[in-house]
Design a protein around this motif. Structure first.
Motif, short mmCIF file in Angstrom:
data_model
loop_
_atom_site.label_atom_id
_atom_site.label_comp_id
_atom_site.label_asym_id
_atom_site.label_seq_id
_atom_site.Cartn_x
_atom_site.Cartn_y
_atom_site.Cartn_z
N CYS A 140 -22.31 -12.88 16.57
CA CYS A 140 -21.41 -14.15 16.85
C CYS A 140 -21.52 -14.53 18.25
N MET A 141 -21.58 -13.81 19.33
CA MET A 141 -21.69 -14.13 20.77
C MET A 141 -22.90 -14.94 21.14
N SER A 142 -24.12 -14.48 20.36
CA SER A 142 -25.46 -15.14 20.52
C SER A 142 -25.30 -16.37 19.85
N ILE A 143 -24.68 -16.62 18.79
CA ILE A 143 -24.66 -17.94 17.84
C ILE A 143 -23.99 -18.98 18.97
N LEU A 144 -22.83 -18.44 19.44
CA LEU A 144 -22.12 -19.42 20.54
C LEU A 144 -22.66 -19.35 21.83
N SER A 145 -23.98 -18.79 21.86
CA SER A 145 -24.47 -18.71 23.40
C SER A 145 -23.40 -18.32 24.37
N SER A 146 -22.80 -17.11 23.98
CA SER A 146 -21.79 -16.44 25.04
C SER A 146 -22.09 -14.94 25.29
N LEU A 147 -23.17 -14.47 24.84
CA LEU A 147 -23.37 -13.16 25.21
C LEU A 147 -23.06 -12.51 26.58
N ASP A 148 -23.15 -13.56 27.50
CA ASP A 148 -22.58 -13.19 28.93
C ASP A 148 -21.27 -12.66 28.90
N GLN A 149 -20.27 -13.05 27.81
CA GLN A 149 -18.96 -12.86 27.97
C GLN A 149 -18.67 -11.28 27.53
N ILE A 150 -19.42 -10.71 27.19
CA ILE A 150 -19.22 -9.27 26.32
C ILE A 150 -20.04 -8.59 27.23
N ASP A 151 -19.87 -7.10 27.29
CA ASP A 151 -20.78 -6.08 28.07
C ASP A 151 -21.70 -5.76 27.04
N VAL A 152 -22.82 -6.07 27.34
CA VAL A 152 -24.01 -5.97 26.44
C VAL A 152 -24.50 -4.48 26.65
N ASP A 153 -24.56 -4.07 27.98
CA ASP A 153 -25.09 -2.73 28.29
C ASP A 153 -24.28 -1.71 27.69
N LYS A 154 -23.15 -1.83 27.76
CA LYS A 154 -22.13 -0.79 27.23
C LYS A 154 -22.43 -0.80 25.67
N ALA A 155 -22.38 -1.82 24.98
CA ALA A 155 -22.50 -2.03 23.44
C ALA A 155 -23.95 -1.27 23.14
N VAL A 156 -24.89 -1.53 24.01
CA VAL A 156 -26.39 -0.93 23.57
C VAL A 156 -26.05 0.80 23.76
N GLU A 157 -25.33 1.15 24.79
CA GLU A 157 -25.21 2.64 25.17
C GLU A 157 -24.19 3.24 23.87
N TYR A 158 -23.26 2.43 23.31
CA TYR A 158 -22.73 2.88 22.36
C TYR A 158 -23.57 2.86 20.93
N ILE A 159 -24.41 1.73 20.61
CA ILE A 159 -25.47 2.05 19.57
C ILE A 159 -26.09 3.24 19.72
N ASN A 160 -26.68 3.41 20.95
CA ASN A 160 -27.61 4.65 21.13
C ASN A 160 -26.80 6.01 21.06
N ARG A 161 -25.60 6.18 20.98
CA ARG A 161 -25.07 7.24 20.89
C ARG A 161 -24.64 7.38 19.31
N CYS A 162 -25.04 6.59 18.37
CA CYS A 162 -24.85 6.54 16.93
C CYS A 162 -26.25 6.71 16.53
N LYS A 163 -27.14 6.98 16.96
CA LYS A 163 -28.52 7.32 16.69
C LYS A 163 -28.66 9.00 16.42
N LYS A 175 -33.36 -21.47 14.32
CA LYS A 175 -34.28 -22.41 15.23
C LYS A 175 -33.44 -23.46 16.00
N ARG A 176 -32.70 -24.31 15.18
CA ARG A 176 -31.70 -25.25 15.64
C ARG A 176 -30.83 -24.98 16.85
N LEU A 177 -30.20 -23.78 16.60
CA LEU A 177 -29.21 -23.04 17.56
C LEU A 177 -30.08 -22.64 19.01
N GLY A 178 -31.67 -22.78 18.81
CA GLY A 178 -32.41 -22.08 20.03
C GLY A 178 -32.54 -20.49 20.04
N LEU A 179 -32.10 -19.98 18.78
CA LEU A 179 -32.35 -18.36 19.00
C LEU A 179 -33.68 -17.79 18.46
#
Ligand code: BD6
Ligand code: ZN
Length: 316
Positions: free
Chosen positions: A143-166, A312-316
């Motif tokens: 959602c945040m990437s489609i809305l060009s707003s990834l900087d509004q969430i803590d991506v590093d923390k989210a990645v850490e959480y995903i890695n804990r689910c590995k 592509k239109r969204l520049g993703l």
């Protein structure tokens, strides 16, 4: 006479999706009315893959979407229900597909999503009731990437959480310690792919686990010992595509399995041959066929399950 190979029943599928809107007094309709927004996303994306977005009434769809938005910025699955992250992603995907993201106040959507992140663990809840799941991390990042707003969430923390689910098998589960499941793997790999962190994936181990999902009838299952299911063509294949290991699957056999699950009278695709078709398995069957290079389907973006035209239109 030698049997001919099954073909994709394009026009029947268009008719099947068009007819869904007319079944308002059926039992199925009532059982799934809380999912209506998701249903619109599945139907619209299926039509986009088929190159037939023209059959949708764009303004009717947008009016419905706007009526599902709440004052906190989130969307519900139907008018008058509670907002949830899952429907919020579908709403954003629908508007993106219709090139109409400017019709909503996206700052409010961004607020809704960012408030669902736990600043300690990096995980996301699906709604204010607090259930946590790697699906919601994917939804938030997508959602945040489609809305060009990834900087509004803590991506590093989210990645850490995903890695804990590995897990030891290279896969991912819904929460730390939960068993690997193809749906959750799609969510984790998709999220990591969007934020360019596939370096944290054990690609060969996970690629191996994913391609072991193909059974002798050509279909894919979601985890060991489970039945094959057309929708897993998408969860597994899209993950393999993001890991650049799509060639580890037998394309011919999987194409034959998906085409065999079509309803050759009313249109639509079922979970497996002989079962009843539904719009969910129709879109994921078509998206799987697109990844397999089946002719005359638009290319699909494995990270977002929208056509490449849209991303592509969204520049993703
Ligand atoms: C999802 C997908 C992408 C991003 C985030 C997501 N979060 C959840 C999902 C999966 C969601 C979906 O595809 N949204 O677009 N799935 C569903 O809505 C289905 C709906 C459904 C219910 C009953 C029968 C058929 C479809 N759902 C709630 C499910 O649990 C389905 C049920 C099912 C499908 N085939 C056999 N059973 N299962 C499912 O989606 O599994 C894949 C999955 C599981 C966990 C996480 C992600 C994907
Ligand atoms: Zn399924």
């Amino acid at each position: 006479m030698a049997s001919t190979k099954p073909q994709l029943l394009r026009n029947l599928h268009v008719e099947f999706i068009r007819s869904l809107d007319n079944k308002k007094d059926s039992l199925e309709y009532h059982l799934t009315s809380h999912l209506k927004l998701n249903g619109v996303y599945w139907g619209l994306t299926a039509l986009d893959l088929l190159g037939r977005l023209d059959v949708f009434e764009k303004e009717d769809v947008i009016t419905f979407i706007l009526a599902c938005q709440h004052s906190n910025g989130g969307f519900s699955g139907n008018v008058g229900h509670d907002p949830h992250l899952l429907y919020t992603l579908s709403a954003v995907q629908i508007l993106a597909t219709l090139d109409s993201l400017d019709r909503i106040d996206s700052a409010r959507v961004v607020d809704f999503v960012k408030n669902l992140q736990d600043p300690e663990s990096g995980a996301f809840c699906g709604d204010i009731y607090g259930e946590v799941d790697t699906r919601f991390v994917y939804v938030a990042i997508s959602c945040m990437s489609i809305l060009s707003s990834l900087d509004q969430i803590d991506v590093d923390k989210a990645v850490e959480y995903i890695n804990r689910c590995k897990n030891f098998d290279g896969g991912y589960g819904s929460v730390p310690g939960a068993e690997s499941h193809s749906g959750q793997i799609f969510c984790c790999v998709g999220a990591l792919s969007i934020v360019n962190r596939l370096d944290t994936v054990d690609i060969d181990k996970l690629g191996w686990w994913l391609c072991e999902r193909q059974l002798s009838n050509g279909g894919l299952n979601g985890r060991p010992e489970k039945k094959e299911d057309v929708c897993y063509s998408w969860w597994v294949l899209s993950s393999l595509a993001m890991l650049d290991r799509l060639h580890w699957i037998d394309h011919e056999k999987l194409i034959e399995f998906i085409l065999g699950a079509q309803d050759d009278e009313a249109g639509g695709i079922a979970d497996r041959p002989g079962d009843m078709a539904d719009v969910f398995h129709t879109v994921f069957g078509l998206a799987g066929l697109s990844l397999l290079g089946y002719p005359d389907l638009k290319p699909v973006d494995p990270r977002y399950c929208m056509t490449r035209d849209v991303t592509k239109r969204l520049g993703l």
